[in-house]
Design a protein around this motif. Structure first.
Motif: not given
Ligand code: A3D
Length: 320
Positions: A83-84, A87-93
């Motif tokens: 994450r940056k 960003m949420s963890r879900d943004d990385l999906l």
């Protein structure tokens, strides 16, 4: 007996820290894998040169070729993007789902008997997807989150009560996200329930709520401070504890993202639950009694995980 083989898929911040810890503990020979060329080889060389100073015997190699993880006993996966700030963890999906596909195939083709620990976020969805792509049995694929989340909770409790962290046993359930469920009723200070300790030390319920809130946002707090990337020392040390439980057949009860079928009213979901780890991988899930509020908090958390799985299925038709 030949040394154990530990493959680290992803040689970034957590991968490098994992390699250093595993070498220091002489857990086995270590292979650092990454898609970035030169980087895992460079880290392997650098870490190998710690050996004469720290006095460990471990062969550490770096590679960009999955063939080199052949026969690994333990695989720890951190491949992907962290994450940056903002960003949420879900943004990385979307990005990390594709990474799990290639990693899953690499494991299936080269070390299908390994015990696999996933750290890549969003954790509960990525460990599920990695299991699907690798085809390994559910008891051999597990996610690391609860050990870290409970360590964060324990740290904050120890600071608040001004006691040794060694005496704090903190308990966190549910998905690894802002909906995780720190469970005060099962958290103790050397056997003394946290709520009793709070009365003894004059700590208010509001203050305990703040600690629970800080635990939930513990990863984000570090992301905000670092400004570039996410936590890596404690995540690495948490995964090492899980790998040691497997290699030592210790039957430790650790909070892990395990496959839950039937318990906690769940039907085939990876989520944070107390798990017995031994030579059989995740050997058992312990179902504890929860109060009404904890049950409804856990439901919110597992619903959030289920939503992510649906999103994964929408992104990759082979998962549907
Ligand atoms: P970082 O230092 O960026 O390392 C990730 C590495 O993965 C990089 O070296 C990339 O080159 C590599 N990589 C990217 N794509 C691939 C691929 N297809 N195959 C192999 N390697 C690849 O990140 P990090 O080590 O700080 O974090 C790694 C992951 O852990 C991220 O997804 C974080 O969000 C996650 N994380 C999880 C927790 C939990 O508690 C679950 C805590 C902290 C970080």
């Amino acid at each position: 007996m030949a040394r154990k083989k530990i493959a680290l898929i992803g040689s970034g911040m957590i991968g490098g820290t994992l390699a250093h810890l595993a070498a220091k503990k002489e857990m086995g020979d270590i292979v650092l894998f990454d898609i970035a060329e030169g980087m895992p080889q460079g880290k392997a060389l650098d870490l190998s040169q710690c050996g004469p100073i720290e006095g460990f015997d471990a062969k550490i190699t770096g590679t960009n070729d999955y063939a080199d993880i052949a026969g690994a006993d333990v695989v720890i996966v951190t491949a992907g993007v962290p994450r940056k700030p903002g960003m949420s963890r879900d943004d990385l999906l979307g990005i990390n789902l594709k990474v799990m596909k290639s990693v899953g195939e690499g494991i299936k083709n080269n070390c299908p008997d390994a015990f696999v620990i996933c750290i890549t976020n969003p954790l509960d969805a990525m460990v599920w997807a990695l299991r699907e792509f690798s085809g390994l049995p559910h008891n051999k694929v597990v996610g690391m989150a609860g050990v870290l989340d409970s360590a964060r909770f324990a740290t904050f409790l120890a600071w608040e009560f001004d006691v040794s962290v060694k005496d704090v046993n903190a308990f966190v359930l549910g998905g690894h996200g802002d909906t995780m469920v720190p469970v005060l009723s099962y958290s103790t200070i050397n056997g003394i329930p946290v709520k009793d300790m709070a009365k003894i030390k004059g700590v208010s319920e509001d203050r305990l709520d703040e600690i629970v809130k800080r635990t939930r946002g513990g990863g984000g707090e570090i992301v905000g401070l670092l400004g570039n990337g996410s936590a890596y020392y404690a995540p690495a040390t948490s995964a090492i504890a899980m790998a040691e439980a497997y290699l030592g057949d210790s039957k430790r009860i650790l909070p892990c993202a395990s496959y839950v079928e039937g318990k906690y009213g769940l039907d085939g979901l990876y989520v944070g639950v107390p798990t017995v780890i031994g030579a059989g991988g995740t050997e058992d899930v312990i179902e504890i009694e929860l109060g009404d509020e904890e049950k409804s908090n856990l439901k919110v958390s597992t619903d959030a995980v289920e939503e992510l799985l649906e999103a994964c299925k929408g992104l990759d038709s082979s998962l549907a």
